[in-house]
Design a protein around this motif. Structure first.
Motif, PDB file in Angstrom:
ATOM      1  N   VAL A  65       0.919  -1.201   0.132  1.00  0.00           N
ATOM      2  CA  VAL A  65       0.044   0.185   0.097  1.00  0.00           C
ATOM      3  C   VAL A  65       0.763   1.162   0.013  1.00  0.00           C
ATOM      4  N   PRO A  66       0.830   2.077  -0.717  1.00  0.00           N
ATOM      5  CA  PRO A  66       1.683   3.488  -1.005  1.00  0.00           C
ATOM      6  C   PRO A  66       1.259   4.381   0.174  1.00  0.00           C
ATOM      7  N   PHE A  67       2.030   5.203   0.688  1.00  0.00           N
ATOM      8  CA  PHE A  67       1.943   6.077   1.705  1.00  0.00           C
ATOM      9  C   PHE A  67       1.416   7.201   1.282  1.00  0.00           C
ATOM     10  N   VAL A  68       0.116   7.463   2.031  1.00  0.00           N
ATOM     11  CA  VAL A  68      -0.664   8.330   1.761  1.00  0.00           C
ATOM     12  C   VAL A  68      -1.133   9.288   3.162  1.00  0.00           C
ATOM     13  N   ARG A  69      -1.527  10.384   3.333  1.00  0.00           N
ATOM     14  CA  ARG A  69      -1.911  10.832   4.462  1.00  0.00           C
ATOM     15  C   ARG A  69      -3.572  11.387   4.379  1.00  0.00           C
ATOM     16  N   LYS A  70      -4.279  10.397   4.710  1.00  0.00           N
ATOM     17  CA  LYS A  70      -5.513  10.571   4.870  1.00  0.00           C
ATOM     18  C   LYS A  70      -6.235  10.733   6.214  1.00  0.00           C
ATOM     19  N   TRP A  71      -7.483  11.400   6.094  1.00  0.00           N
ATOM     20  CA  TRP A  71      -8.472  11.553   7.175  1.00  0.00           C
ATOM     21  C   TRP A  71      -7.439  11.638   8.574  1.00  0.00           C
ATOM     22  N   MET A  72      -7.425  10.890   9.588  1.00  0.00           N
ATOM     23  CA  MET A  72      -6.806  10.942  10.838  1.00  0.00           C
ATOM     24  C   MET A  72      -5.288  10.947  10.813  1.00  0.00           C
ATOM     25  N   TYR A  73      -4.810  10.363   9.575  1.00  0.00           N
ATOM     26  CA  TYR A  73      -3.418  10.542   9.482  1.00  0.00           C
ATOM     27  C   TYR A  73      -2.738  11.753   9.119  1.00  0.00           C
ATOM     28  N   LEU A 115      10.176   2.193  17.222  1.00  0.00           N
ATOM     29  CA  LEU A 115      10.579   1.105  16.128  1.00  0.00           C
ATOM     30  C   LEU A 115      10.064   1.210  14.760  1.00  0.00           C
ATOM     31  N   GLU A 116       8.893   1.333  14.705  1.00  0.00           N
ATOM     32  CA  GLU A 116       8.120   1.584  13.394  1.00  0.00           C
ATOM     33  C   GLU A 116       8.455   2.734  12.821  1.00  0.00           C
ATOM     34  N   GLU A 117       8.514   4.045  13.679  1.00  0.00           N
ATOM     35  CA  GLU A 117       9.067   5.034  12.671  1.00  0.00           C
ATOM     36  C   GLU A 117      10.391   4.987  12.040  1.00  0.00           C
ATOM     37  N   ARG A 118      11.305   4.228  12.664  1.00  0.00           N
ATOM     38  CA  ARG A 118      12.775   4.140  12.134  1.00  0.00           C
ATOM     39  C   ARG A 118      12.273   3.439  10.742  1.00  0.00           C
ATOM     40  N   GLU A 119      11.688   2.260  10.998  1.00  0.00           N
ATOM     41  CA  GLU A 119      11.204   1.289   9.645  1.00  0.00           C
ATOM     42  C   GLU A 119      10.522   2.380   8.554  1.00  0.00           C
ATOM     43  N   LEU A 120       9.692   3.120   9.027  1.00  0.00           N
ATOM     44  CA  LEU A 120       8.918   3.702   7.912  1.00  0.00           C
ATOM     45  C   LEU A 120       9.736   4.578   7.368  1.00  0.00           C
ATOM     46  N   ALA A 121      10.667   5.589   7.880  1.00  0.00           N
ATOM     47  CA  ALA A 121      11.619   6.519   7.572  1.00  0.00           C
ATOM     48  C   ALA A 121      12.428   5.624   6.539  1.00  0.00           C
ATOM     49  N   GLY A 122      13.079   4.601   6.997  1.00  0.00           N
ATOM     50  CA  GLY A 122      13.726   3.982   5.887  1.00  0.00           C
ATOM     51  C   GLY A 122      13.067   3.445   4.726  1.00  0.00           C
ATOM     52  N   HIS A 123      11.695   3.128   4.902  1.00  0.00           N
ATOM     53  CA  HIS A 123      11.175   2.568   3.794  1.00  0.00           C
ATOM     54  C   HIS A 123      10.670   3.882   2.904  1.00  0.00           C
ATOM     55  N   PHE A 124      10.191   4.856   3.448  1.00  0.00           N
ATOM     56  CA  PHE A 124       9.490   5.736   2.473  1.00  0.00           C
ATOM     57  C   PHE A 124      10.440   7.075   2.199  1.00  0.00           C
ATOM     58  N   GLY A 125      11.572   7.238   3.092  1.00  0.00           N
ATOM     59  CA  GLY A 125      12.453   8.254   2.924  1.00  0.00           C
ATOM     60  C   GLY A 125      12.266   9.555   3.148  1.00  0.00           C
ATOM     61  N   GLU A 126      12.470  10.392   2.439  1.00  0.00           N
ATOM     62  CA  GLU A 126      12.086  11.840   2.554  1.00  0.00           C
ATOM     63  C   GLU A 126      10.823  12.031   2.770  1.00  0.00           C
ATOM     64  N   PRO A 127       9.849  11.617   2.065  1.00  0.00           N
ATOM     65  CA  PRO A 127       8.352  11.874   2.312  1.00  0.00           C
ATOM     66  C   PRO A 127       7.922  11.415   3.515  1.00  0.00           C
ATOM     67  N   TYR A 128       8.469  10.303   4.257  1.00  0.00           N
ATOM     68  CA  TYR A 128       8.113  10.170   5.493  1.00  0.00           C
ATOM     69  C   TYR A 128       8.868  10.916   6.625  1.00  0.00           C
ATOM     70  N   ARG A 129       9.925  11.595   6.256  1.00  0.00           N
ATOM     71  CA  ARG A 129      10.762  12.174   7.238  1.00  0.00           C
ATOM     72  C   ARG A 129       9.976  13.635   7.357  1.00  0.00           C
ATOM     73  N   ARG A 130       9.731  14.000   6.382  1.00  0.00           N
ATOM     74  CA  ARG A 130       8.817  15.433   6.098  1.00  0.00           C
ATOM     75  C   ARG A 130       7.546  15.173   6.985  1.00  0.00           C
ATOM     76  N   TYR A 131       6.656  13.955   6.807  1.00  0.00           N
ATOM     77  CA  TYR A 131       5.655  13.817   7.426  1.00  0.00           C
ATOM     78  C   TYR A 131       5.748  13.799   8.941  1.00  0.00           C
ATOM     79  N   ARG A 132       6.968  13.015   9.515  1.00  0.00           N
ATOM     80  CA  ARG A 132       7.286  13.406  10.863  1.00  0.00           C
ATOM     81  C   ARG A 132       7.464  14.750  11.490  1.00  0.00           C
ATOM     82  N   ARG A 133       8.016  15.493  10.599  1.00  0.00           N
ATOM     83  CA  ARG A 133       8.228  17.047  11.115  1.00  0.00           C
ATOM     84  C   ARG A 133       6.910  17.810  11.245  1.00  0.00           C
ATOM     85  N   GLU A 134       5.812  17.456  10.243  1.00  0.00           N
ATOM     86  CA  GLU A 134       4.768  18.173  10.099  1.00  0.00           C
ATOM     87  C   GLU A 134       3.449  17.517  11.099  1.00  0.00           C
ATOM     88  N   VAL A 135       3.820  16.469  11.405  1.00  0.00           N
ATOM     89  CA  VAL A 135       2.418  15.673  12.055  1.00  0.00           C
ATOM     90  C   VAL A 135       2.891  15.152  13.342  1.00  0.00           C
TER      91      VAL A 135
END
Length: 142
Positions: A65-73, A115-135
């Motif tokens: 499933v692709p990384f998306v920012r929907k509803w509560m996310y 641990l999940e944050e580390r894995e998601l940052a490694g899997h999705f890269g910069e889009p997830y790191r940006r998401y972490r800074r914003e949410v």
């Protein structure tokens, strides 16, 4: 452990006011419903492996499933964990046993999120790191 189990019945808190009790039960129900809703936002069937099994039975290739920012996310990176935390802490009666469970699950969730944050940052890269800074991880403002 089950054989030697002893209940911890001592009450830590009891909410006596009927309106406050109703509010606590409402918050309790909200937490668990929020958790279930969050599973559907991410793709409930993929989360529990049902989509993978269905695709395998049909001879089709699985694509994550692709990384998306929907509803509560858009407001919480881990709304499933937030729902669990609300569900285990929002109770009009907290026994010592329930408190031990709530504290243990809270620690487990904190470690799992880290641990999940580390894995998601490694899997999705910069889009997830940006998401972490914003949410916020659990709450929008934290």
């Amino acid at each position: 452990m089950i054989w030697l189990w002893q209940p911890l019945d001592r009450m830590i808190w009891t909410v006596a006011d009927p309106l406050a009790r109703a509010a606590m039960w409402g918050l309790f129900a909200f937490g668990w419903l929020y958790l279930v809703a969050a599973t559907y936002v991410t793709d409930h069937y993929d989360l529990f492996g049902l989509r993978q099994a269905w695709l395998h039975l049909r001879g089709r290739q699985y694509r994550p499933v692709p990384f998306v920012r929907k509803w509560m996310y858009r407001y919480s990176r881990h709304p499933m964990m937030l729902g669990i935390l609300i569900g285990i802490w929002a109770t009009p009666e907290m026994s010592a046993g329930h408190l031990a469970l709530a504290l243990g699950l809270t620690g487990y969730i904190a470690l799992g999120v880290m641990l999940e944050e580390r894995e998601l940052a490694g899997h999705f890269g910069e889009p997830y790191r940006r998401y972490r800074r914003e949410v916020g991880a659990l709450l929008p403002w934290v």
